[in-house]
Design a protein around this motif. Structure first.
Motif, PDB file in Angstrom:
ATOM      1  N   MET A  38      36.340  40.080  47.447  1.00 49.53           N
ATOM      2  CA  MET A  38      36.023  41.387  46.873  1.00 49.53           C
ATOM      3  C   MET A  38      37.157  41.862  45.969  1.00 49.53           C
ATOM      4  N   VAL A  39      38.390  41.717  46.430  1.00 48.76           N
ATOM      5  CA  VAL A  39      39.558  42.133  45.652  1.00 48.76           C
ATOM      6  C   VAL A  39      39.640  41.362  44.338  1.00 48.76           C
ATOM      7  N   HIS A  40      39.293  40.086  44.379  1.00 48.59           N
ATOM      8  CA  HIS A  40      39.392  39.228  43.194  1.00 48.59           C
ATOM      9  C   HIS A  40      38.110  39.186  42.372  1.00 48.59           C
ATOM     10  N   GLY A  41      37.093  39.911  42.809  1.00 50.77           N
ATOM     11  CA  GLY A  41      35.856  40.014  42.044  1.00 50.77           C
ATOM     12  C   GLY A  41      35.065  38.726  41.952  1.00 50.77           C
ATOM     13  N   VAL A  42      35.057  37.956  43.037  1.00 47.24           N
ATOM     14  CA  VAL A  42      34.285  36.712  43.056  1.00 47.24           C
ATOM     15  C   VAL A  42      33.261  36.753  44.189  1.00 47.24           C
ATOM     16  N   ASN A  43      32.210  35.984  44.038  1.00 45.19           N
ATOM     17  CA  ASN A  43      31.142  35.931  45.021  1.00 45.19           C
ATOM     18  C   ASN A  43      31.626  35.181  46.259  1.00 45.19           C
TER      19      ASN A  43
END
Length: 71
Positions: free
Chosen positions: A49-54
């Motif tokens: 979530m922090v890194h914006g990945v699924n």
């Protein structure tokens, strides 16, 4: 049947300690802080979530990487 070694609740520190080969997958998506103190208590889902990945894609990639090294 697919092997599941990690899931979204697995801590980043635990993943890297138990499955060092997973670091390659994590580095490839921009998670470069694998040794920082926060990573020891952060779940894979939270880190994604922090890194914006699924997270589902990352979990799948890590489990595939671990499985390929276990053959």
């Amino acid at each position: 049947m697919e092997n599941t070694y990690v899931n979204g609740k697995t801590l980043i520190g635990e993943i890297v300690n138990q499955y060092p080969e997973s670091a390659e997958v994590l580095f490839s998506i921009g998670m470069h802080c694998l040794g920082c103190p926060a990573s020891q208590a952060e779940s894979l889902e939270e880190a994604c979530m922090v890194h914006g990945v699924n997270p589902d894609l990352v979990i799948k990639a890590i489990n595939e990487k671990i499985a390929s090294n276990r053959k």
